[in-house]
Design a protein around this motif. Sequence first.
Motif, short mmCIF file in Angstrom:
data_model
loop_
_atom_site.label_atom_id
_atom_site.label_comp_id
_atom_site.label_asym_id
_atom_site.label_seq_id
_atom_site.Cartn_x
_atom_site.Cartn_y
_atom_site.Cartn_z
N HIS A 1 16.19 0.97 -57.53
CA HIS A 1 16.26 2.10 -58.46
C HIS A 1 17.09 1.78 -59.69
O HIS A 1 16.97 2.42 -60.72
CB HIS A 1 16.89 3.31 -57.77
CG HIS A 1 16.02 3.91 -56.72
ND1 HIS A 1 14.75 4.34 -56.98
CD2 HIS A 1 16.25 4.16 -55.42
CE1 HIS A 1 14.22 4.81 -55.86
NE2 HIS A 1 15.11 4.70 -54.90
N PHE A 2 18.01 0.81 -59.55
CA PHE A 2 18.95 0.56 -60.64
C PHE A 2 18.36 -0.35 -61.72
O PHE A 2 18.86 -0.38 -62.83
CB PHE A 2 20.23 -0.06 -60.08
CG PHE A 2 21.04 0.91 -59.28
CD1 PHE A 2 22.04 1.66 -59.89
CD2 PHE A 2 20.82 1.09 -57.93
CE1 PHE A 2 22.79 2.56 -59.17
CE2 PHE A 2 21.56 1.99 -57.20
CZ PHE A 2 22.55 2.73 -57.82
N SER A 3 17.32 -1.10 -61.37
CA SER A 3 16.79 -2.07 -62.31
C SER A 3 16.30 -1.40 -63.59
O SER A 3 15.70 -0.31 -63.55
CB SER A 3 15.64 -2.86 -61.66
OG SER A 3 16.17 -3.64 -60.63
N HIS A 4 16.58 -2.02 -64.71
CA HIS A 4 16.16 -1.60 -66.05
C HIS A 4 16.77 -0.26 -66.47
O HIS A 4 16.31 0.37 -67.40
CB HIS A 4 14.63 -1.51 -66.15
CG HIS A 4 13.95 -2.69 -65.56
ND1 HIS A 4 14.23 -3.98 -65.96
CD2 HIS A 4 13.07 -2.81 -64.53
CE1 HIS A 4 13.52 -4.83 -65.23
NE2 HIS A 4 12.82 -4.15 -64.34
N LYS A 5 17.82 0.17 -65.76
CA LYS A 5 18.49 1.42 -66.19
C LYS A 5 19.65 1.05 -67.11
O LYS A 5 20.19 -0.06 -67.06
CB LYS A 5 19.01 2.17 -64.96
CG LYS A 5 17.91 2.60 -64.01
CD LYS A 5 17.48 4.03 -64.25
CE LYS A 5 16.11 4.30 -63.65
NZ LYS A 5 16.05 4.18 -62.20
N ASP A 6 20.05 2.02 -67.91
CA ASP A 6 21.20 1.82 -68.78
C ASP A 6 22.47 2.13 -67.97
O ASP A 6 22.68 3.27 -67.56
CB ASP A 6 21.10 2.78 -69.97
CG ASP A 6 22.27 2.61 -70.92
OD1 ASP A 6 23.18 1.82 -70.60
OD2 ASP A 6 22.27 3.27 -71.97
N LEU B 1 21.65 -5.05 -72.53
CA LEU B 1 22.62 -4.20 -71.85
C LEU B 1 21.97 -3.21 -70.88
O LEU B 1 22.42 -2.07 -70.73
CB LEU B 1 23.53 -3.47 -72.85
CG LEU B 1 24.44 -4.39 -73.67
CD1 LEU B 1 25.36 -3.58 -74.56
CD2 LEU B 1 25.28 -5.27 -72.75
N LYS B 2 20.90 -3.61 -70.26
CA LYS B 2 20.32 -2.83 -69.16
C LYS B 2 20.58 -3.60 -67.86
O LYS B 2 20.75 -4.83 -67.89
CB LYS B 2 18.80 -2.67 -69.37
CG LYS B 2 18.44 -1.85 -70.59
CD LYS B 2 18.28 -0.39 -70.21
CE LYS B 2 18.41 0.54 -71.42
NZ LYS B 2 17.45 0.33 -72.46
N ILE B 3 20.57 -2.87 -66.75
CA ILE B 3 20.81 -3.53 -65.47
C ILE B 3 19.62 -4.42 -65.12
O ILE B 3 18.46 -3.98 -65.25
CB ILE B 3 21.04 -2.49 -64.36
CG1 ILE B 3 22.30 -1.68 -64.65
CG2 ILE B 3 21.14 -3.16 -63.00
CD1 ILE B 3 22.56 -0.57 -63.67
N ASP B 4 19.90 -5.65 -64.72
CA ASP B 4 18.81 -6.50 -64.23
C ASP B 4 18.58 -6.17 -62.76
O ASP B 4 17.56 -5.59 -62.38
CB ASP B 4 19.20 -7.97 -64.43
CG ASP B 4 18.02 -8.90 -64.18
OD1 ASP B 4 17.15 -8.51 -63.40
OD2 ASP B 4 17.98 -10.00 -64.75
N LYS B 5 19.55 -6.52 -61.92
CA LYS B 5 19.47 -6.18 -60.49
C LYS B 5 20.88 -5.89 -60.02
O LYS B 5 21.85 -6.28 -60.67
CB LYS B 5 18.91 -7.36 -59.70
CG LYS B 5 17.41 -7.50 -59.79
CD LYS B 5 16.92 -8.44 -58.72
CE LYS B 5 15.41 -8.47 -58.68
NZ LYS B 5 14.82 -9.69 -59.18
N ILE B 6 20.99 -5.21 -58.87
CA ILE B 6 22.31 -5.06 -58.26
C ILE B 6 22.22 -5.52 -56.81
O ILE B 6 21.13 -5.58 -56.21
CB ILE B 6 22.85 -3.61 -58.31
CG1 ILE B 6 22.03 -2.69 -57.42
CG2 ILE B 6 22.91 -3.10 -59.73
CD1 ILE B 6 22.79 -1.46 -56.99
N LYS B 7 23.37 -5.85 -56.24
CA LYS B 7 23.42 -6.26 -54.85
C LYS B 7 24.73 -5.76 -54.27
O LYS B 7 25.80 -5.94 -54.87
CB LYS B 7 23.36 -7.79 -54.79
CG LYS B 7 23.23 -8.35 -53.38
CD LYS B 7 23.17 -9.88 -53.48
CE LYS B 7 23.49 -10.54 -52.16
NZ LYS B 7 22.44 -10.57 -51.20
N ILE B 8 24.64 -5.10 -53.13
CA ILE B 8 25.86 -4.64 -52.46
C ILE B 8 26.43 -5.83 -51.71
O ILE B 8 25.76 -6.39 -50.82
CB ILE B 8 25.56 -3.50 -51.47
CG1 ILE B 8 24.70 -2.41 -52.11
CG2 ILE B 8 26.84 -2.93 -50.88
CD1 ILE B 8 25.37 -1.60 -53.16
N ILE B 9 27.64 -6.26 -52.07
CA ILE B 9 28.15 -7.45 -51.40
C ILE B 9 29.18 -7.14 -50.33
O ILE B 9 29.52 -7.99 -49.53
CB ILE B 9 28.71 -8.48 -52.42
CG1 ILE B 9 29.72 -7.85 -53.34
CG2 ILE B 9 27.59 -9.12 -53.21
CD1 ILE B 9 30.34 -8.86 -54.30
#
Lengths: 360, 200, 197
Positions: free
Chosen positions: B145-150, B117-125
Amino acid sequence: MKLLNVSTSPHLHEGVNVPRVMWTVVATLIPALIAAFIFFGWYSVFLTILGIITAVVTEAVIQLATKREVTISDGSAVVTGMLLAYNIPPTAPWWLPVVGAIFAVGIGKQIFGGLGYNPVNPALLGRAFLMASWPVQMTTGWSTKLYEIGTSTVSGLKTHIIEGGNQMLGNLITSATPLNLAQQVRGDIVSGTAGESAHTVFNQLSSLSFIENLFWGNIGGCIGEVSAAALLLGAAVLVYKHYIEWRIPISYIGTVAFLSWMLGGIEGLFSGPILFHIFSGGLILGAFFMATDMVTSPVTRKGRVIFGMGAGLLTVVIRIWGGYPEGVSYSILLMNLAVPLIDKMTNAKVFGFQKAKSKS
Amino acid sequence: MKNILKPTGILLIICVISSTILSVLYSRTKPIIEANNKAAIEAARKAVLPDAVKESFTAVDVNNIASGQPDFEPDSILFYKGYNQAGELVGFTYKSAGQGYSSSTKVVTMVGINLDLKIDKIKIIKQQETPGLGANCTSTDFTQHFSHKDPSTIKVDKDGGEIKSITGATITTRAVTNSIRDEFLTIKKDMMKQLDKGAE
Amino acid sequence: MKAIGEFTKGIIKENPVFIMALGLCPALAVSTSVENAIGMGAAATFVLLGSNLIISLIKNFIPAKIRIPCFILVIASFVTIVDMTMHAYLPPLHKSLGIFIPLIVVNCLILSRAEAFASKNGVGLSILDALGMGIGFTLALVIIATFREILGSGTFLNMQILPQSYKPMIVAILPPGAFFTIGLLMGLFNQLKKKNN
């Protein structure tokens, strides 16, 4: 042969002419430059000189290229370059005043036909252009040295930063001007997301000891806007000599004072910090030196009061609810554009004529 | 009467001809457009959850029934499950939307969540933010910055969090961060259920 | 000789954007990059070609009273064709041009060529007129976009051409930048026109 030579304002008399007014304005702007030197050091003076030289050269080049009379000696380009440089942060990159001055004189003034034909204040147009083009450079770089001066005066701010709840880290530390801080802290308080210390900061900002710093200029801000004292000194000379009209600055500052008192507080209506809003940001510089520009302000007395009140209203709206911390430049630009309308609206009655009846 | 009938007839003929052409073209292009959209969204899911196989994403709707219709996307779909080559569950993806600086277009983010339940990656679509400021949110400098954050606790630095805001564009940063968090909090329970199921 | 004139007039002498000030809405809105400008120019040229061709063919059957609705119908059909085809085969371009593809319907350049030229001239001349005007429109868009893209992003056709240390002038790719660029270019065109006369 021209029988009646119709010229645009400024219409002057008493041997007062454009060069004399302009060079007086330059002289009365010098105290603010000295203040900038004291608080920010040599670099801010260098930026100002760069702005002036670029403005003058641009004016000369365009006038030579279009085969018109070169009028750089009337000092109006100097005023434009100086005011533009006063509107940028003291540690801005060197090319910022250069590009801004080229745009201000080229697009803001010469393209309309030179002095007297520009619809808006060229220096402010240059600033708006820089603001839209390089927002990062225009809203940061108030210099860390500067900020330390700022922190020591806003005691409690440091605790505020370290405390939890509503921390302010990173960008704000290097970019804070008092208005910036006030807008953000007030926004947090009103939206209910602020910690205890936010109230302390807001009260510190509006305390008398901090107002004193605002008045002398011991704060973060653009090169020429920080020292209210130095600007008022110059403005007093201009008002005394009747080179500027007192109605615009008075109605402008008065409106800002009233509205910020009414709307700008954290304890409901009529609790806003009046002196804070008067002396912070570019209000003094804008109200006395830019809103009063003869070319771009109304010609009637009533119109000037309306002009000042409109600018004041817009300034407070932008400061309290806007996306930018400071609204002086945009409010003056917007009111500049309304000037023809204001002039038409407040035209003096012509005696001996009957109003044309509408045929509807 | 003739004055009315003749123009009406001619307009009718033109309308019939053009609508015939358009309907034929529509039926030809529709499957291609849908396939394109599906490929684009699958590529986005794969980008935020690289461990999963592109074709493996399956929707989870409110009733926790995995529906087999990927192009049919009702509001009840909460998130997608992603599986690796061996058919094991590797994570989830979901979309979040937040109001940024542009009034007409929300900032839409695709978020990949790992099994812990941690962020893997994000992408602005999708975004329409100011070029040079808010529009910088699509760069990896920002999204990394978002990777591996809760995702349940992320906040912008100005709000006391750990996400470094884009210079001069706090509103955009906040829109992205808060939308990711709020969306996650509403679907967290169902995601945990899916995890339990996967463990069985 | 006349035919060549009908073709070339649209490119400079009667340039739709700079001289006739037609189709300014897309010229302002999609000239943020050269790629968009070419895409928009090609789409508009295709619609212009199609509508001029059809209208010059059917002009004798259309009663004068309902010619405007007929023109709009023809134009709208072609725009929808472009919209659907582009969406299917060029999705990235469709995404970046977005709403401005359907808005070609109300591009006054296309209606004005239909009304002022195609409804009065034969098929051959109408096609030449459409080609010339389309090329002129595309050229204008590309010129505007070249300035805006180089200044506003430091790139040309998405290739970095200015050094990385260049700080992009963001205003150039914002709406005000479009007005500044078009205004200055129009002034330049007028100046050239004045000199030529």
